[in-house]
Design an enzyme around this catalytic site. Structure first.
Site, mmCIF file in Angstrom:
data_model
loop_
_atom_site.group_PDB
_atom_site.id
_atom_site.type_symbol
_atom_site.label_atom_id
_atom_site.label_comp_id
_atom_site.label_asym_id
_atom_site.label_seq_id
_atom_site.Cartn_x
_atom_site.Cartn_y
_atom_site.Cartn_z
ATOM 1 C CD GLU A 240 -11.472 2.443 18.025
ATOM 2 O OE1 GLU A 240 -10.535 1.886 18.652
ATOM 3 O OE2 GLU A 240 -12.572 2.221 18.175
ATOM 4 C CG ASP B 72 -3.989 -0.346 -1.969
ATOM 5 O OD1 ASP B 72 -4.880 -0.917 -2.318
ATOM 6 O OD2 ASP B 72 -3.646 -0.079 -0.978
ATOM 7 C CG HIS B 73 -2.720 -4.066 -3.090
ATOM 8 N ND1 HIS B 73 -3.383 -4.836 -2.450
ATOM 9 C CD2 HIS B 73 -2.216 -3.289 -2.174
ATOM 10 C CE1 HIS B 73 -3.386 -4.691 -1.112
ATOM 11 N NE2 HIS B 73 -2.882 -3.623 -0.811
ATOM 12 C CG HIS C 107 -3.763 -8.857 4.755
ATOM 13 N ND1 HIS C 107 -2.895 -9.436 3.922
ATOM 14 C CD2 HIS C 107 -3.735 -7.259 4.555
ATOM 15 C CE1 HIS C 107 -2.502 -8.415 3.259
ATOM 16 N NE2 HIS C 107 -2.832 -7.181 3.484
ATOM 17 C CG ASP D 177 -4.916 -4.707 2.781
ATOM 18 O OD1 ASP D 177 -4.561 -5.348 1.772
ATOM 19 O OD2 ASP D 177 -4.289 -4.426 3.761
ATOM 20 C CB SER E 287 -0.968 0.123 1.383
ATOM 21 O OG SER E 287 -1.900 -1.103 1.293
ATOM 22 C CD GLU F 188 -12.179 5.051 22.299
ATOM 23 O OE1 GLU F 188 -13.274 4.593 22.292
ATOM 24 O OE2 GLU F 188 -11.366 5.149 21.348
ATOM 25 C CG HIS G 37 -1.421 -7.078 -1.043
ATOM 26 N ND1 HIS G 37 -0.396 -5.892 -0.731
ATOM 27 C CD2 HIS G 37 -1.947 -6.986 -0.108
ATOM 28 C CE1 HIS G 37 -0.771 -5.371 0.338
ATOM 29 N NE2 HIS G 37 -1.592 -5.987 0.724
#
Ligand SMILES: *[C@@H]1O[C@H](CO)[C@@H](O)[C@H](O)[C@H]1NC(C)=O
Ligand SMILES: [Zn+2]
Length: 538
Positions: A305, A393-394, A356, A352, A135, A256, A468
């Site tokens: 986050e 991107d891929h 994975h 993505d 990426s 958090e 990827h």
């Protein structure tokens, strides 16, 4: 057609000759290669679809719309780039089916937001030194227009470490910088850490994408630091996403309960507010704050986050976690007040990450959220003055296959293997979804709840993280000069086209072209007049 079939059979014959072992049981029989089942008139298929008329009308309507579409050669006041991280063509197909099926609709014919765009092309994603992109190098290509090394962001192939990175002639700048240079506002929205590879492509210059909060070398600024103080980063008006930990010292616990990761003792959230002291700037960290934020702010930093934002399926309607669509809406509303227009980068970053993990359902849900964000942009902007580009991107090694019937549950069974065991329609070439054979028998997935969002779909090769894929990805475009983003393009061409349409950057632009056209038509007129003059009076 017949030639192609013949060619196909020849290829198969050559392959069989090349690998004689194990091919003895191979039967060259079309019924085996393409097993067919005859379905009764399926109630899931509308009755009119069995008539030719339905398809002819549908095709003619599309044809009419396409031939009546005039080329849009306006100047793009605004450019919005949507990046689906790891959004392969197969993911788009599976997500559209899933999306339609969720609503009890005809999934195969369902359209995601970008599918309605008038122009599409393919992007070749290989990087300078890699057949399959990551990426970082791909972000440098689709944002700065230059291919570079795997893992590098905002630099050319010559920057490989801190020392070479100090040479600024190795830095390459993104279309966000080109846009800022002509007075446009800019923004980034992502579901990952805002310092992650794709959004970092907008503003950072590092040979190593892992330098998010610590480069291990005091001379080279980390990515979070560059977001505050870098030439591009410091001017970004809207920054929304995750990654708070990269902005806070490792000695502090955030709102958090997560600890910071910075080892330089700096609180970059506080510093960001200080650097914006002269302007109207706000920092927010939760959904309620986002939904009530004053869009008259000049600058907005939202870190929702400590890490990446949550997967959508894990936080549906969460009071603290905004959706990608909600963040996109606020970003556009803030940026559209700019008289000179804006450049906005929006990333669906966790399509993505779910892939994975072979978490197919989560990846499809992230894709649908991405589509919802594009829908917001379509609603809030006009095709007349805003170029919207959606790309990836891929790809990923994700596939949908078998011969399931129309309307089959996209997360369901694709068929039965030669070993008599059922197989899922969705699968991966590699990843953590690999299961060991039991007594020589392939793992039977049909015993699982295939609708479980945590189910890792089957993978052929065991890897802790699925990879990827090097195949091309789609480019979908609407608005000024969108037609230039068609055909098969090298990935780094994309920002050059966006810059052309919006008249930014040092390359060719629509504005330069039209002024030289005006100039040449003036010269032509003068030439004609002088000929007339010469013939009359000389
Ligand atoms: C923070 O980082 C510094 C520098 O690496 C280290 O010495 C310190 O132990 C860390 N503190 C915590 C609480 O992890
Ligand atoms: Zn990835």
């Amino acid at each position: 057609m017949i030639h192609k079939l013949f060619l196909g059979l020849t290829v198969i014959a050559v392959v069989i000759q090349a690998y004689p072992e194990g091919s003895s049981s191979y039967v060259e029989d079309d019924a085996i290669m393409h097993p067919r089942r005859i379905y009764p008139k399926n109630s899931r298929i509308a009755q009119e679809e069995f008539q030719s008329d339905y398809w002819i009308k549908q095709a003619q309507a599309t044809l009419k719309a396409k031939k009546e579409k005039e080329l849009n050669k306006n100047v793009a006041k605004n450019v919005i780039m949507f990046l689906g991280d790891g959004l392969s063509i197969g993911t788009i197909k599976a997500a559209r089916v899933w999306s339609g099926q969720q609503r009890g609709e005809d999934g195969e014919a369902t359209q995601l937001a970008m599918e309605e765009f008038p122009y599409a092309g393919l992007s070749k994603t290989y990087c300078l030194d890699a057949q399959t992109a990551d990426s970082a190098c791909s972000a440098t290509a689709y944002l700065a227009g230059v291919k570079t090394n795997d893992g590098a962001i905002g630099v050319n192939g010559q920057s490989v470490n801190c020392a070479t990175n100090l040479d600024e002639s190795n830095h390459v700048y993104s279309i966000a910088k080109w846009s800022q240079d002509v007075g446009k506002k800019t923004g980034i929205v992502t579901t990952t850490r805002v310092t992650h590879a794709s959004p970092a492509g907008v503003y950072a210059h590092v040979p190593n994408r892992d330098w998010e909060s610590n480069t291990g070398n005091a001379d080279c600024a980390d990515i979070a630091h560059q977001l505050l103080y870098g030439e591009t980063g410091k001017n970004i008006n809207v920054i929304l996403g995750g990654g708070r930990e990269r902005f806070l010292p490792n000695t502090t616990i955030d709102v958090e309960g997560s600890s910071g990761l910075r080892v330089d003792g700096r609180d970059l959230i506080e510093e960001w507010l200080n650097t914006k002291a002269g302007s109207k700037a706000t920092y927010i960290w939760n959904r309620a704050e986002l939904l009530s934020v004053d869009i008259d702010n000049d600058y907005l930093l939202g870190l929702f986050e400590a890490e990446h934002m949550q997967y959508y399926l894990d936080v549906v309607d969460d009071p603290l976690e905004p959706t990608l669509a909600e963040m996109t809406e606020v970003a556009i509303k803030m940026l559209e007040k700019s008289e000179n227009g804006y450049f906005l980068f929006v990333e669906g970053g966790r399509i993505d990450m779910a892939h994975h993990g072979n978490l197919a359902k989560k990846s499809l849900a992230e894709t649908v959220q991405f589509s919802e964000a594009i829908e917001v942009a379509k609603r809030l902007t006009s095709e007349e003055d805003t170029l919207i580009v959606v790309t990836s991107d891929h790809s990923h090694v994700f596939s949908q296959g078998g011969y399931p019937p129309r309307g089959n549950d996209i997360l369901g069974i694709g068929g039965r293997g030669k070993d008599s065991i059922l197989y899922t329609s969705l699968s991966y070439a590699n990843g953590p979804g690999y299961r060991q054979e039991v007594d020589g028998a392939r793992h039977d997935f049909s015993a699982y709840d295939l609708s479980d969002k945590e189910l890792r779909f089957p993978a052929l090769v065991q890897l802790s993280s699925e990879t990827h894929s090097g195949e091309d990805v789609g480019i979908f475009a609407r608005g000024p000069w969108a037609h230039l983003l068609s055909g098969v393009l090298e990935q780094n061409v994309i920002p050059h086209v966006m810059a052309y349409a919006s008249c930014v950057g040092d390359g060719a632009t629509a504005c330069k072209d039209s002024s030289s056209n005006i100039l040449s038509s003036k010269l032509f007129l003068m030439l004609c007049l002088s000929i007339v003059y010469l013939r009359r009076y000389v």
